[in-house]
Design an enzyme around this catalytic site. Structure first.
Site, mmCIF file in Angstrom:
data_model
loop_
_atom_site.group_PDB
_atom_site.id
_atom_site.type_symbol
_atom_site.label_atom_id
_atom_site.label_comp_id
_atom_site.label_asym_id
_atom_site.label_seq_id
_atom_site.Cartn_x
_atom_site.Cartn_y
_atom_site.Cartn_z
ATOM 1 N N HIS A 125 -2.380 6.908 0.702
ATOM 2 C CA HIS A 125 -2.306 7.204 -0.723
ATOM 3 C C HIS A 125 -3.705 7.156 -1.340
ATOM 4 C CE1 HIS A 125 -2.054 3.038 -2.911
ATOM 5 N NE2 HIS A 125 -2.854 2.957 -1.890
ATOM 6 N N CYS B 221 -10.121 2.286 -4.330
ATOM 7 C CA CYS B 221 -8.728 2.729 -4.187
ATOM 8 C C CYS B 221 -8.560 4.190 -4.614
ATOM 9 C CB CYS B 221 -7.799 1.846 -5.013
ATOM 10 S SG CYS B 221 -7.856 0.117 -4.497
ATOM 11 N N HIS C 226 -6.740 6.454 1.587
ATOM 12 C CA HIS C 226 -6.735 5.311 2.501
ATOM 13 C C HIS C 226 -5.250 5.022 2.750
ATOM 14 C CE1 HIS C 226 -6.323 3.398 -1.431
ATOM 15 N NE2 HIS C 226 -5.783 2.367 -0.823
ATOM 16 N N HIS D 90 -1.842 2.058 4.099
ATOM 17 C CA HIS D 90 -1.316 0.702 4.262
ATOM 18 C C HIS D 90 -0.105 0.687 5.199
ATOM 19 C CE1 HIS D 90 -3.789 -0.821 0.982
ATOM 20 N NE2 HIS D 90 -3.391 0.180 0.210
ATOM 21 N N ASP E 51 7.565 7.120 5.518
ATOM 22 C CA ASP E 51 6.849 6.674 6.719
ATOM 23 C C ASP E 51 5.991 7.794 7.300
ATOM 24 O OD1 ASP E 51 6.191 4.804 8.728
ATOM 25 O OD2 ASP E 51 7.618 5.775 10.083
ATOM 26 N N HIS E 52 4.726 7.452 7.556
ATOM 27 C CA HIS E 52 3.755 8.427 8.083
ATOM 28 C C HIS E 52 3.575 9.621 7.130
ATOM 29 C CE1 HIS E 52 4.053 5.955 11.650
ATOM 30 N NE2 HIS E 52 2.998 6.551 12.125
ATOM 31 N N GLU F 3 2.034 -4.531 -0.152
ATOM 32 C CA GLU F 3 1.049 -3.502 0.192
ATOM 33 C C GLU F 3 0.106 -4.018 1.277
ATOM 34 O OE1 GLU F 3 -1.167 -0.559 -2.771
ATOM 35 O OE2 GLU F 3 -2.277 -2.407 -2.498
#
Lengths: 137, 137, 137, 137, 137, 137
Positions: free
Chosen positions: E16, E35, E41, E43, E81-82, E126
């Site tokens: 994100h 950020c 980047h 998580h 996811d992914h 996070e």
């Protein structure tokens, strides 16, 4: 805007001795056992700071957690980390440094600095097996 | 019989001060920073004791981990838990209580008691972010 | 002096895409599945840096872990944290950023800076369920 | 290409009773204590499968961890999860299900399926406080 | 029947960028720092889904956690996811993907599917050091 | 004096089978799947006991956590650890041992012993991925 609670975790390592100065040494030993060792012992403390408020539509944050971390480090961690809770910490002076008394003292220090959101809960872990929650008066 | 390594983890909480008594106070402050606080600080230590040997066909164990736990508690943990590593621990007397020096001292105390299996490794965690491994000479 | 291995753990958060630029898009999708998402995904990486050497009799340390942390933050974490491993990291340029290739690249960057002790192992966790160990050539 | 070790962690929940069928009930009680409860007890097991090999230049992987996970689930976890280790698991038949014997049996089942990389180590956690490592003969 | 709260934890890995599209690039950099990296980047997110209701006397469950897991995987994890939270997730479209905004969006998707028990709380981690709780309006 | 909640965590390992004795075997298999295995399975349970009350000015504690630990070990853990929840535990007799039913039974056993503070919440983890909270009627 929806209201949420955001939490930041921080660590500090400190020495302490559980001791009530108004009692005799024998009473302290009886009440606190090995936690009363006059030569101290210590812990890796973990503090969870939880703050409640609406999402700020500009940032999408309740508050900026990097700023919260900096605030908690300045007001609490810098005074507690690698310190002796009985001897070195002004806001614990004269207080028996149990986890309970420590978390209440941390609340009193931190609470005035949290705005516009409000401090919701402090959770303080003394070991992996015990923690204390305080939500204010 | 196959040879394996079995590991038991144990916890103790202690105070210490990183300090080399052969140096001046100024040199100690320079070398060790906040870890040299004369009023001590402390940690929740986690010790992992690893022992290697063949499976005993009678028990199916390399050794009985409950007996290993009792041995480590008697020989090490009872001397370290809720203690001051600089002041209270006979086998650390005169030693600068870094994690490195502490794990080597623990090895010397424990190793003669491990038989017929042999001590393979001690891992000592000082915080969640650092640990030291020692495998003997 | 006894020889030990000391380990420091550090965190960074990054985006990446597993992708081999010498293959077609279809081959990449076939080989890497959801890890090949052209819009990226990401992880909270955990890096464990292990260094081996004798205890320095002056400090009682193999090396000062605060200095090791500062070194790894300067040489690795500052280039990786909140970055895109395919686009932003000079020492990963042209490399398919699998955990394996990333840990080897980190070794090449870090190894020349570790002295007099020597780099023993890098362990890189991509999630809580998988990690890679590299010990050099 | 550099050689690395990659590890995948998997979970299964099982009942067992530590019991040597060639001994009397009294001897079993004496040797194994509460672990010999005839009505069973159980654990959340955590298995770490470590495989060593060179990086495949096509994929950047030692091996595809999703395929390793599927292999371990098919060969091991599907036979162990929500099972009784004494009664339900063909490859443990007639074996006293200590963690040691279980990890050796898992190695024998899994090792022939790992190629071209080779199985390097199995680590089996029975609780958060004890684990066993097996690296083959 | 007694009323309880049951919680299931699920994981997803995503990329994100914290970014408010109504502000300039300079304002975004000022507000969000690293950020806001335009190359993203990511998580390893951990979502805790808590549901409250009475125990069903037939099953002894508030609800079947395997069914809850399947529901959350279908409605949320398969979409997250992914993925890239800014680009790939229909229910996040046009939303600045802070943890706060993400957890509120997850609530809106999931809440209508929970019955007869009711959704009590979503907690979204996070990193290991910060999480957000949302309990609905 | 301020009111706080203190929590102690304790572990036990047990076997069980999710099974409703008033239903047929086929209905049980249909409802509970692999959790209904007639040969049992098992878990490492983690119980968190939370107690609320004012700080005792003499001790600085809500209550002495070592005494709470001893109480919970005597009243609960000694009856649950290395046991079969369907067969061995008097206070679970005739009860389908889901996590929900188990935590309610633990509350009924423990609650009368907590004084002058009061039991606030029991949280019971069955695995790392699911837990149940009960706060009484």
């Amino acid at each position: 805007m929806p209201t949420l609670t955001v939490t930041r975790r921080l660590h500090f390592n400190a020495a302490h001795r559980v001791h009530n100065a108004t009692l005799s040494d024998a009473e302290n030993r009886e009440l606190f056992g090995k936690c009363n060792n006059p030569n101290w012992h210590g812990h890796n403390y973990l503090l969870e700071v939880s703050v409640t408020g609406p999402i700020d539509p500009k940032t999408g944050y309740v508050l900026d957690l990097a700023k919260l971390r900096d605030l908690v480090e300045r007001e609490l961690v810098s005074h507690l980390d690698h310190k002796n809770l009985n001897l070195d910490v002004p806001f614990m002076s004269g207080t028996n440094p149990t986890t309970e008394n420590l978390v209440v003292a941390c609340w009193k220090v931190l609470e005035p600095h949290i705005e516009p959101a409000r401090l919701r809960r402090l959770r303080l872990w003394e070991t992996d097996n015990n923690y204390v929650d305080y939500e204010g008066e």
